[in-house]
Write a protein that holds these residues in place. Structure first.
Motif, PDB file in Angstrom:
ATOM      1  N   GLY A  44       0.686  -1.078  -0.204  1.00  0.00           N
ATOM      2  CA  GLY A  44      -0.083  -0.092   0.031  1.00  0.00           C
ATOM      3  C   GLY A  44       1.021   1.239  -0.076  1.00  0.00           C
ATOM      4  O   GLY A  44       1.870   1.145   0.374  1.00  0.00           O
ATOM      5  N   VAL A  45       0.117   2.458  -0.176  1.00  0.00           N
ATOM      6  CA  VAL A  45       0.847   3.552  -0.367  1.00  0.00           C
ATOM      7  C   VAL A  45       1.504   3.987   1.207  1.00  0.00           C
ATOM      8  O   VAL A  45       2.550   4.829   1.186  1.00  0.00           O
ATOM      9  N   GLU A  46       0.943   3.376   2.190  1.00  0.00           N
ATOM     10  CA  GLU A  46       1.454   3.462   3.479  1.00  0.00           C
ATOM     11  C   GLU A  46       2.817   3.328   3.655  1.00  0.00           C
ATOM     12  O   GLU A  46       3.696   3.802   4.326  1.00  0.00           O
ATOM     13  N   ALA A  47       3.277   2.065   2.872  1.00  0.00           N
ATOM     14  CA  ALA A  47       4.550   1.491   3.139  1.00  0.00           C
ATOM     15  C   ALA A  47       5.671   2.589   2.690  1.00  0.00           C
ATOM     16  O   ALA A  47       6.913   2.579   3.382  1.00  0.00           O
ATOM     17  N   ARG A  48       5.395   3.470   1.780  1.00  0.00           N
ATOM     18  CA  ARG A  48       6.351   4.512   1.335  1.00  0.00           C
ATOM     19  C   ARG A  48       6.215   5.852   2.067  1.00  0.00           C
ATOM     20  O   ARG A  48       7.220   6.237   2.561  1.00  0.00           O
ATOM     21  N   LEU A  49       4.848   6.185   2.372  1.00  0.00           N
ATOM     22  CA  LEU A  49       4.775   7.205   3.114  1.00  0.00           C
ATOM     23  C   LEU A  49       5.437   7.381   4.395  1.00  0.00           C
ATOM     24  O   LEU A  49       5.757   8.186   4.979  1.00  0.00           O
ATOM     25  N   VAL A  50       4.960   6.518   5.071  1.00  0.00           N
ATOM     26  CA  VAL A  50       5.549   6.013   6.536  1.00  0.00           C
ATOM     27  C   VAL A  50       7.083   5.903   6.628  1.00  0.00           C
ATOM     28  O   VAL A  50       7.398   6.829   7.536  1.00  0.00           O
ATOM     29  N   ARG A  51       7.650   5.256   5.702  1.00  0.00           N
ATOM     30  CA  ARG A  51       9.135   5.091   5.829  1.00  0.00           C
ATOM     31  C   ARG A  51       9.624   6.546   5.578  1.00  0.00           C
ATOM     32  O   ARG A  51      10.631   6.845   6.127  1.00  0.00           O
TER      33      ARG A  51
END
Length: 366
Positions: free
Chosen positions: A39-46
């Protein structure tokens, strides 16, 4: 305290989580994030520097009942994995922001008697939040109307939708310098979210001559990546016109861009509305008509009722009414000032702090 945030699927679930993470970390708490691997969260959170742990989750197609079997299997497997993870990280509270991944993470917390807080960004509660909200220690809402999905409203608190500090700190002068727009000019921002909005693009293009005829008006038009070439061809801007009509497929510095504008034409997604209201921007809202339970229309109605925005359905945006409302914003400073003042009532600037207070209170009552 150790605080686990969870959500996935869209940036609309992730941006509020990152905003409240900033507040929690500033208070000395440890923040961890649970999302899906793809998901997009994998990139944004990191990118935000928050430790990220991935769990598989998926929705199901109601028209294909067999897909439920696979979705449930993933939830059960990820619930077991989340319980093992919690045994290692020992969270004091878990906060779900929506998206299927928050279901197994929230269920694991419940099984281990870890307090769960839910935050709903939209006016209509999503499936994951509705499920977890039945037993959550607290249910934080952006719009009070969303509480109608819950039988017990005693745990509901309206916090608003958190906005990241980088957007709140954006300055008009910095945005104007970035875009090359004079301080004394009038700026209209047009955008339809990360994917763009074809009807909005078409309607605005049709008004090219009228818009460029307004003295000292600059148009910043974010078309969406897939729409850029078609809009460029439709507008056929001369070099001189390009000076006052700027086209972007995507704008990754939306904080400065929003801060620079005097008014906006936009969809009515949760993040867009939070940022628009936080910066007190007069708005013409065109809700995405195929959002779940038409929640963008319900979102927008709250701003229209508060006199902070105009709204027009997507299927009417290419008609005369769109031009009438748009030019009333452009040509009448009193209209814009009324909307700016009305938007302050939503108190979005303080939403991250209010939600952080709810999260800490839930953990302390454990």
């Amino acid at each position: 305290m150790v605080i686990v945030l969870s959500g996935g699927g869209t940036a609309g679930h992730i941006n509020p989580a990152l905003a409240v993470a900033e507040v929690l970390e500033s208070r000395g708490h440890t923040v961890l994030f649970a999302g899906t691997p793809q998901g997009v969260e994998a990139r944004l959170v990191r990118e935000a520097g928050i430790p990220f742990t991935a769990f598989e989750a998926a929705g199901f197609d109601r028209s294909h009942p067999a897909s439920i079997i696979g979705a449930v299997a993933k939830i059960l497997k990820s619930t077991r994995a989340a319980k093992k993870w919690f045994a290692d990280v020992k969270p004091d509270v878990v906060v779900g922001f929506g998206g299927y991944v928050s279901i197994p993470v929230g269920r694991a917390a419940e099984m281990l008697n870890i307090p769960v807080v839910v935050h709903e960004q939209n006016s209509v509660m999503g499936m994951a939040n509705k499920y977890l909200g039945k037993r959550a220690r607290a249910v934080a809402l952006t719009y009070e109307v969303a509480a109608s999905a819950l039988e017990d409203a005693s745990r509901v608190v309206v916090t608003g939708n958190p906005v990241r500090a980088s957007v709140l700190a954006a300055k008009r002068s910095d945005g104007r310098e970035m875009l090359g727009i004079p301080e004394d000019a009038l700026m209209l921002l047009v955008f339809g979210g990360s994917l763009g909005a074809r009807h909005i693009n078409t309607a605005v293009c049709a008004l090219k001559e009228r818009l460029l005829a307004v003295e000292n008006l600059y148009v910043v038009h974010v078309t969406g990546p897939k729409e850029l070439e078609a809009v460029e061809a439709k507008l056929a801007l001369s070099d001189e016109e390009k000076r006052r009509w700027m086209l972007f497929g995507y704008q990754d510095r939306m904080g400065e861009t929003l801060a620079a504008c005097d008014m906006v034409v936009s969809r009515a997604g949760a993040t867009s509305l939070a940022e628009i209201s936080a910066l007190h921007i007069p708005a013409m809202l065109v809700p995405f008509p195929f959002a779940t339970e038409d929640h963008q229309t319900t979102n927008a109605k709250a701003y229209v009722a508060g006199k902070a925005a105009y709204m027009l359905p997507d299927d009417q945006v290419e008609g005369d009414r769109f031009a009438e409302l748009l030019f009333s914003m452009i040509e009448d400073e009193a209209v814009r000032e009324r909307m700016r003042e009305a938007s302050k009532a939503f108190k979005t600037k303080d939403a991250a702090t209010r939600l952080a207070d709810v999260v800490i209170a839930a953990a302390e009552k454990r």
